[in-house]
Motif scaffolding. Sequence first.
Motif, PDB file in Angstrom:
ATOM      1  N   PHE A 281       0.858  -1.227  -0.009  1.00 47.45           N
ATOM      2  CA  PHE A 281       0.274  -0.021   0.152  1.00 47.45           C
ATOM      3  C   PHE A 281       1.041   1.344   0.109  1.00 47.45           C
TER       4      PHE A 281
ATOM      5  N   MET B 179       1.009   3.953  -3.138  1.00 50.10           N
ATOM      6  CA  MET B 179       0.604   5.216  -2.789  1.00 50.10           C
ATOM      7  C   MET B 179       1.704   6.481  -3.272  1.00 50.10           C
ATOM      8  N   TRP B 180       2.961   6.060  -2.813  1.00 48.49           N
ATOM      9  CA  TRP B 180       4.107   6.878  -3.162  1.00 48.49           C
ATOM     10  C   TRP B 180       4.488   6.860  -4.527  1.00 48.49           C
TER      11      TRP B 180
ATOM     12  N   VAL C 297       0.157   6.625  -6.827  1.00 44.17           N
ATOM     13  CA  VAL C 297      -0.867   7.452  -6.576  1.00 44.17           C
ATOM     14  C   VAL C 297      -0.206   8.676  -6.617  1.00 44.17           C
ATOM     15  N   ARG C 298       0.662   9.161  -5.900  1.00 43.76           N
ATOM     16  CA  ARG C 298       1.315  10.578  -6.052  1.00 43.76           C
ATOM     17  C   ARG C 298       1.618  10.960  -7.174  1.00 43.76           C
TER      18      ARG C 298
ATOM     19  N   SER D 252      -8.740   5.470   0.544  1.00 47.29           N
ATOM     20  CA  SER D 252      -7.192   5.168   1.382  1.00 47.29           C
ATOM     21  C   SER D 252      -7.587   4.561   2.594  1.00 47.29           C
TER      22      SER D 252
ATOM     23  N   GLY E 280      -4.389   5.078   6.736  1.00 47.89           N
ATOM     24  CA  GLY E 280      -4.817   5.537   5.329  1.00 47.89           C
ATOM     25  C   GLY E 280      -4.991   6.716   4.926  1.00 47.89           C
TER      26      GLY E 280
ATOM     27  N   PHE F  50      -2.512   9.201   2.705  1.00 43.52           N
ATOM     28  CA  PHE F  50      -3.140  10.030   1.366  1.00 43.52           C
ATOM     29  C   PHE F  50      -2.833  11.414   1.622  1.00 43.52           C
TER      30      PHE F  50
ATOM     31  N   VAL G  56       0.915  12.281   0.453  1.00 47.27           N
ATOM     32  CA  VAL G  56       1.262  11.895  -0.831  1.00 47.27           C
ATOM     33  C   VAL G  56       0.461  12.892  -1.789  1.00 47.27           C
TER      34      VAL G  56
END
Length: 430
Positions: free
Chosen positions: A222, A226-227, A230-231, A262, A276, A280, A283
């Motif tokens: 996860f 995210m890094w 998603v970022r 998230s 989460g 979020f 990021v």
Amino acid sequence: MGASRDPLEAVLVAVPVVVLACGVAAALMRRLGQTAVVGEILVGILLGPSLLGWIWPAGSRWLLPGEVLPYLGVLGNLGLLVFMFLIGLEFDPRLLRRRGRAVVVVSQASVWIPLGLGSLLALAMYGDLAPEGVGRAEFVLFVAVAMSVTAFPVLARILKDQGLYGTPVGALAMACAAVADVVAWCLLALVVALAQPRGSGGAGGGGAGWGIAGMGVLAAVFLAGMWWGVRPLLAWAVKRWASEGEPGAGMVVGLCSGLCLSAYATNAMGVHALFGAFVFGAVVPRTEGVEAAAERMRAFAVPVLLPLFFVGSGLRTDVGLLGGGAAWLWAAAVLAVAVAGKWGGGAGAALLAGQPVRDAVTLGALMNCRGVTELVVLNVGLGLGVIGPELFTALVLMALVTTAVTGPVVRALWGRARERAAAAPAGLRR
């Protein structure tokens, strides 16, 4: 009257009463030199069985009937998710790189020293205060984690109030608190993994071990997603939004949707939903449009929804449960161990890291601040059944006291120094 009452009607009465009471208490605390969180925690306790439910049970049941509490809990937790998102948005990872050795030493000491002392205290309390059926491992680990928490958002607010946010000691405190809370959240996730198989009828022992390992792998995936996934996507989306003009409500909707998804993801994998929401926030790119949308979310969630979380904690806090002398002795022991572990451990480690005495004492006091983060942890433990109402009450009182003393201590240590610095010639100022 109570059995047939419409839940919507009860919510429409409870929400304004709670929000107005917390607003008045927060304003009063600020006038007394305290942070608003202290007033909000106090209101939650006073509206619960500790005062209102004790002196006027019928009024307490009418204002906060049992059927309305789940609704208030959901609203309060939504506010808490937004709050954790805002904390993540304000978190600056560069703080971890600027003061490497001091950050590592102070943050780890302020986690592992209270963790060790809390474990010893929990072993002593297990026979008297552990709920029936709770294993020694999860009880001891949870109490230890509760002792090691630092309130990152409250600490930031205190630093801003005292004019120390951008100073070297302020930056060091923020970095140490960020690292310490990441470690504490990971340990809390371990407690959740240990406790859930017991509560859900799953396998213990090796099953719990596999569950913890799987949860760790999922959490790592996860974070990586995210890094690195998603970022960049968020950076592209925000930039495109900005090029098309004022993002307005669309940005708020996007941020709310992202933090909810998230939070759902981490909750589904066994880590708390708040983790989460925090990730979020960390990021999301910090652009003018994002900051404006975040302020719109803060303007509603923090003064309206978040106080409902404090009331939920207050309704579970019953000072009457500490009526016996032995219970108050345990509560005093909890406070003493909490202060010795966090304040003493943080200050001692800062001295070993080469910090001046005043900076070291200040760092210890700041790391000892627990605030809303402690209440989140305690509600998780109570919900899992790892601790009972009596110990929950003692730990809430500890959180209230350690939070309340932080501001006055920092002000006493730095107030006159800031006045002297302001009056000194420019070349002599620090």
